[in-house]
Design a protein around this motif. Structure first.
Motif, PDB file in Angstrom:
ATOM      1  N   ASN A   1       0.852  -1.185   0.000  1.00  0.00           N
ATOM      2  CA  ASN A   1       0.000   0.000   0.000  1.00  0.00           C
ATOM      3  C   ASN A   1       0.891   1.240   0.000  1.00  0.00           C
ATOM      4  O   ASN A   1       1.840   1.329   0.795  1.00  0.00           O
TER       5      ASN A   1
ATOM      6  N   SER B   1      -2.622   0.462  -4.271  1.00  0.00           N
ATOM      7  CA  SER B   1      -1.862  -0.701  -3.810  1.00  0.00           C
ATOM      8  C   SER B   1      -1.464  -1.563  -4.997  1.00  0.00           C
ATOM      9  O   SER B   1      -2.152  -1.587  -6.026  1.00  0.00           O
TER      10      SER B   1
ATOM     11  N   THR C   1      -6.377   1.454  -2.508  1.00  0.00           N
ATOM     12  CA  THR C   1      -6.038   0.768  -1.259  1.00  0.00           C
ATOM     13  C   THR C   1      -7.292   0.385  -0.465  1.00  0.00           C
ATOM     14  O   THR C   1      -7.342  -0.684   0.151  1.00  0.00           O
TER      15      THR C   1
END
Length: 437
Positions: A9, A27, A41
């Protein structure tokens, strides 16, 4: 929930894709060494269950740098002969030192030393133009990096081989050993037009075609070199290489500082790649590569550091900044080589030049997880309006915090995981004592 190996992330993911995206709060999901997803994320936690989750607040993920030209083991000669003109540097210092010291042990140790520096500078793939390629390959594998090895071919004897044919035979032997290796590719690296006669170049051309491998060569490094070849052979080096059949879409031309419009036409028509080494060229007063003019002709220009003996570092962040600013000055155009295109030159353009762009050079689903994380949280990175601009114009290599190759963590919060930094530094000091003594 899909199981994966690693979920990273980050505040930004800068994939260096065709769209030139900057993805905030995204991410990267990794499985079996490959990127399987890039997503927001807040969605990743609901979609994936990872063996390891790494959260990098205020860090940017970029593709690992691809350093397209260097002489890795020459890092052991760093600072040995500075502030000299190119041919004086070569004839009076570098070649005598190589004649005395270059060996299998020198190359193995020097390549490990260079690999450690490159990893800590965010580089995941490099191209190495040096001798004893088998030993260099072992060091590459030990480090966990990727490398294109393009051992030199010269008309005169070296510590590795006595004749051009012997150089070529040794290269093809190492090629066979690493033919199917995922991290090592071996190609031909004839040194330069002024050190290679036609006969070995013709043989290299035939073998390169037969084996479907690239050729990398120092070409048009200085105006003096070009003038000398015109006087000696009656044509410019690029035109000679074209007539020999070497100039094609797999040809990697290093330096390219003294170019006429006809030279640029030949390069563009062939689809050859230009490997730009701005800091080495500046330090040796070799000339200026016309990057803006080349790119406007559709020529792929990638970035290399050259060796630490002429740079004096292997820092692609520094090289990228120099390239971006130099392109503007040489082209007399402030919009030449903007920040994102400079980043592309150091990543995807390099992968394309090495013929590795299907696997590396950008962060995209299906590609290898070769990733560099750069911290943008300290005073020197504030205020932050554009992370790409900061990476190119304001960041230094000590901001490189993490590096992965094939999903394997090679640098973890500035700590090398595959190499022993203290042992490598001590070994370099021992080489210094021997060479200086």
């Amino acid at each position: 929930m899909q199981p994966i190996d690693t979920l990273i992330n980050a505040r930004w993911v800068i994939p260096v894709n065709k769209e030139r995206d900057i993805l905030e709060n995204h991410s990267v999901a990794i499985a079996d060494g490959k990127i399987v997803d890039i997503l927001a994320t807040n969605e990743a936690a609901d979609k994936y269950t990872a063996k390891e989750t790494i959260s990098l607040q205020d860090q940017a993920l970029i593709p690992g740098f691809v350093n397209t030209h260097g002489h890795a083991a020459m890092a052991l000669f760093r600072g040995m002969a500075d502030d000299l003109e190119l041919m004086t540097w070569l004839n009076d210092h570098v070649w005598p030192a190589e004649g005395k010291w270059v060996s299998a042990e020198f190359v193995k140790d020097g390549t490990l030393f260079a690999a450690a520096e490159m990893i800590r500078s965010g580089t995941t793939t490099f191209s190495d133009n040096y001798f004893f390629a088998g030993e260099a390959a072992k060091s590459v594998i030990e480090s966990g990096m990727r490398a294109q090895l393009c051992p030199p071919v010269l008309d005169f004897p070296t510590n590795w081989a006595q004749t051009p044919d012997e150089h070529i035979d040794l290269i093809t032997e190492v090629m066979g050993e690493y033919k199917n290796h995922s991290h090592v590719r071996v190609v031909f690296g004839p040194h330069a037009p002024y050190t290679c006669s036609d006969e070995p170049l013709i043989r290299i051309k035939e073998l390169a075609d037969e084996l479907n491998v690239p050729v990398q060569m120092h070409v048009h490094e200085t105006q003096v070199e070009v003038d000398g070849q015109i006087e000696q052979r009656g044509n410019r080096p690029i035109r000679r290489l074209k007539e020999l059949g070497l100039l094609n879409s797999k040809f990697q031309a290093v330096h390219m500082t003294a170019l006429s419009d006809e030279d640029i036409d030949d390069i563009a028509e062939a689809g050859a790649h230009v490997l730009h080494c701005p800091e080495s060229n500046l330090k040796l007063a070799s000339g200026f590569c016309p990057v803006d003019k080349l790119q406007k002709r559709g020529i792929n220009v990638a970035l290399g550091t050259d060796g630490a003996a002429s740079n004096n570092d292997l820092d692609m962040l520094g090289e990228m900044r120099t390239a971006a600013m130099l392109a503007k000055a040489v082209g007399q155009n402030a919009v030449a080589l903007p920040a994102y295109e400079a980043l592309a030159m150091a990543t995807i353009n390099g992968a394309k030049a090495l013929g590795w762009d299907a696997e590396i050079g950008s962060l995209e689903v299906g590609k290898c997880a070769d990733i560099t994380a750069i911290a943008l949280d300290d005073l020197e990175s504030q205020p932050l309006y554009d992370p790409v601009s900061h990476i190119v114009y304001a960041s230094t290599r000590d901001q490189v915090k993490h590096v992965w190759v094939n999903g394997k963590h090679l640098l973890d919060d500035r700590n090398l995981t595959t190499l022993d930094k203290n042992a490598i530094v001590e070994n370099a000091k021992q080489w210094q004592a021997k060479i200086k003594g």
